[in-house]
Design a protein around this motif. Structure first.
Motif, PDB file in Angstrom:
ATOM      1  N   ASN A  19       0.851  -1.184   0.000  1.00  0.00           N
ATOM      2  CA  ASN A  19       0.000   0.000   0.000  1.00  0.00           C
ATOM      3  C   ASN A  19       0.886   1.233   0.000  1.00  0.00           C
ATOM      4  O   ASN A  19       1.973   1.219   0.574  1.00  0.00           O
ATOM      5  N   VAL A  20       0.417   2.314  -0.628  1.00  0.00           N
ATOM      6  CA  VAL A  20       1.167   3.567  -0.695  1.00  0.00           C
ATOM      7  C   VAL A  20       0.213   4.713  -0.439  1.00  0.00           C
ATOM      8  O   VAL A  20      -0.891   4.747  -0.983  1.00  0.00           O
ATOM      9  N   TRP A  21       0.640   5.671   0.386  1.00  0.00           N
ATOM     10  CA  TRP A  21      -0.135   6.883   0.593  1.00  0.00           C
ATOM     11  C   TRP A  21       0.813   8.027   0.892  1.00  0.00           C
ATOM     12  O   TRP A  21       1.989   7.814   1.162  1.00  0.00           O
ATOM     13  N   THR A  22       0.309   9.260   0.801  1.00  0.00           N
ATOM     14  CA  THR A  22       1.135  10.432   1.068  1.00  0.00           C
ATOM     15  C   THR A  22       0.608  11.176   2.283  1.00  0.00           C
ATOM     16  O   THR A  22      -0.591  11.269   2.504  1.00  0.00           O
ATOM     17  N   ILE A  23       1.557  11.671   3.057  1.00  0.00           N
ATOM     18  CA  ILE A  23       1.259  12.567   4.167  1.00  0.00           C
ATOM     19  C   ILE A  23       2.322  13.656   4.134  1.00  0.00           C
ATOM     20  O   ILE A  23       3.525  13.352   4.192  1.00  0.00           O
TER      21      ILE A  23
END
Length: 86
Positions: free
Chosen positions: A40-44
């Motif tokens: 999984n990949v996400w940005t913060i």
């Protein structure tokens, strides 16, 4: 924010909610999401958070630049082949 949370809770595969990413970051996000070793990949705050599995345990690694792809086990040739450097 509430609408994003509702969409995320639908658990739809292949649907991504992106922040307003630069062209460089959007390309890097696409590359990371297509990697089969990353779950999984996400940005913060402009940083990519990637879930990987090592020795049967899930870990979260942070990618700030293409150089951080080495921590994901990528080779130098693979990183250079992506043409991510400007």
């Amino acid at each position: 924010m509430t609408n994003m949370r509702r969409l995320r809770d639908l658990d739809r595969k292949g649907v991504f909610l992106n922040d307003d990413l630069t062209l460089f970051c959007a390309k890097l996000a696409r590359v990371l999401r297509n990697d089969v070793t990353i779950g999984n990949v996400w940005t913060i705050d402009g940083r990519f958070h990637c879930i990987t599995t090592e020795n049967g345990r899930q870990t979260t690694k942070i990618v700030d630049s293409p150089d951080d792809l080495f921590s994901l086990g990528w080779s130098e040739d693979r990183i250079k082949g992506l043409d991510l450097y400007i």
